[in-house]
Design an enzyme around this catalytic site. Structure first.
Site, PDB file in Angstrom:
ATOM      1  N   LYS A 113       0.860  -1.188   0.000  1.00  4.84           N
ATOM      2  CA  LYS A 113       0.000   0.000   0.000  1.00  4.84           C
ATOM      3  C   LYS A 113       0.893   1.233   0.000  1.00  4.84           C
ATOM      4  O   LYS A 113       1.904   1.272   0.697  1.00  4.84           O
ATOM      5  CB  LYS A 113      -0.914   0.013   1.228  1.00  4.84           C
ATOM      6  CG  LYS A 113      -1.754   1.289   1.346  1.00  4.84           C
ATOM      7  CD  LYS A 113      -2.878   1.162   2.355  1.00  4.84           C
ATOM      8  CE  LYS A 113      -2.493   1.425   3.779  1.00  4.84           C
ATOM      9  NZ  LYS A 113      -1.916   2.767   4.036  1.00  4.84           N
ATOM     10  N   GLU A 182      -9.245   7.545   3.726  1.00  2.03           N
ATOM     11  CA  GLU A 182      -9.089   7.889   5.149  1.00  2.03           C
ATOM     12  C   GLU A 182      -9.475   9.346   5.409  1.00  2.03           C
ATOM     13  O   GLU A 182      -9.048  10.260   4.686  1.00  2.03           O
ATOM     14  CB  GLU A 182      -7.626   7.662   5.576  1.00  2.03           C
ATOM     15  CG  GLU A 182      -7.376   8.083   7.031  1.00  2.03           C
ATOM     16  CD  GLU A 182      -6.072   7.573   7.630  1.00  2.03           C
ATOM     17  OE1 GLU A 182      -5.313   6.887   6.924  1.00  2.03           O
ATOM     18  OE2 GLU A 182      -5.843   7.871   8.812  1.00  2.03           O
TER      19      GLU A 182
HETATM   20  O1  KIV Z   1      -0.796   2.809   8.738  1.00  2.65           O
HETATM   21  C1  KIV Z   1      -1.980   2.419   8.875  1.00  2.65           C
HETATM   22  O2  KIV Z   1      -2.342   1.742   9.829  1.00  2.65           O
HETATM   23  C2  KIV Z   1      -2.920   2.802   7.834  1.00  2.65           C
HETATM   24  C3  KIV Z   1      -4.377   2.661   8.164  1.00  2.65           C
HETATM   25  C4  KIV Z   1      -4.770   3.693   9.130  1.00  2.65           C
HETATM   26  C5  KIV Z   1      -5.214   2.671   6.954  1.00  2.65           C
HETATM   27  O3  KIV Z   1      -2.527   3.248   6.801  1.00  2.65           O
END
Ligand code: KIV
Length: 279
Positions: A113, A182
């Site tokens: 991600k 988010e």
């Molecule tokens: O770093 C994280 O935990 C995240 C979530 C809040 C989506 O990116």
């Protein structure tokens, strides 16, 4: 059955909400996996909740690989997504592919991600071309905390809302398999969710998203201090841990622990002989 990018896509198509939680170690990942969570995110939030930093910016690739590998060993069925830390993908497309590859090869993740919209589309395309699924992340992206001037809800003006919709379409076109939304108003998340064929996973983005993600320390009541509006505390595990640790301290001090049932026995003959030898 191991969840994959196809599972998440099918869930969007059938309206079966996707459940994602963060985890950062083997034991927690195994519990969440056994509970049936669809996906586990090794978020760079580990900088705050596991390492005690003020924000996610100091997190390194080594931190991410270490925690991702532990989670991957515990996640039999959940789809494992590893965050790309700050500065592991922003500088060049080549860095992005190399670092995404490390999270897959050494960390055992199923996807990576990264945060951002149009500005990271070249990175998304290159990583996807290397056969690595990419989850995008839009809205209140924590790695931009300095640029935002704090953790503030994003997309409230028409211009910013338009940019969010446009970014969502661009990251989808670049090949992202899902997107985390988010800290944006629920109605904007609804519009994006309806426009995209890839799943949206919300955190502070209302219940119109195709799924939800939360930081587990928040939702299990392990964090202290301010709880953000979007967090529901589903359990008070922190209170339970405090009680258990206090009981351990007082029973150890009083001698009530360890009791007979926690103690190994030995034949009297052995003890008698040993005592003679030791006299
Ligand atoms: O770093 C994280 O935990 C995240 C979530 C809040 C989506 O990116």
């Amino acid at each position: 059955m191991k969840n994959t990018v196809s599972t998440l896509l099918e869930q969007k198509q059938s309206g079966d909400k996707i459940t994602m939680l963060t985890a950062y170690d083997y034991t927690t990942a195994k519990i969440f996996d056994e509970c049936g969570v669809n996906a586990i995110l090794i978020g760079d939030s580990l900088g705050m909740v596991m390492l005690g930093y003020e924000n996610t910016l100091p997190v390194t690739m080594e931190d991410m690989i270490h925690h991702t590998a532990a989670v991957s060993r515990g996640a039999e069925n959940a789809f494992v997504v590893a965050d790309m830390p700050f500065m592991s993908y922003q500088v060049s497309v080549q860095d992005a592919v190399v670092n995404a590859g490390r999270l897959i090869k050494a960390g055992g993740a199923n996807a990576v991600k990264l945060e951002g919209g149009a500005e990271v589309c070249e990175q998304i395309k290159a990583i996807v071309n290397a056969s690595i699924p990419v989850v995008a992340h839009l809205g209140l992206t924590p790695q931009s905390v300095n640029a935002f001037g704090g953790f503030k809800v994003q997309g409230k003006s028409l211009g910013k809302a338009r940019k969010l919709v446009d970014d969502a379409l661009k990251i989808q076109e670049a090949g992202a398999c899902a997107v985390v939304l988010e800290g944006i108003p629920a109605k904007i998340a609804d519009i994006i969710t309806k426009k995209l064929f890839i799943p949206t996973i919300g955190i502070g983005a209302g219940n119109g998203c195709d799924g939800q993600v939360l930081v587990y320390q928040d939702m299990l009541g392990l964090t202290t201090g301010h709880t953000p509006k979007f967090v529901k505390r589903f359990a008070e595990a922190g209170a339970l841990m405090r009680q258990g640790v206090s009981d351990y301290i007082s029973e150890t001090k009083s001698g009530a622990f360890p009791a007979q049932e926690h103690t190994y026995a030995v034949d009297d003959e052995v003890i008698n002989e040993l005592m003679k030898e030791c006299d």
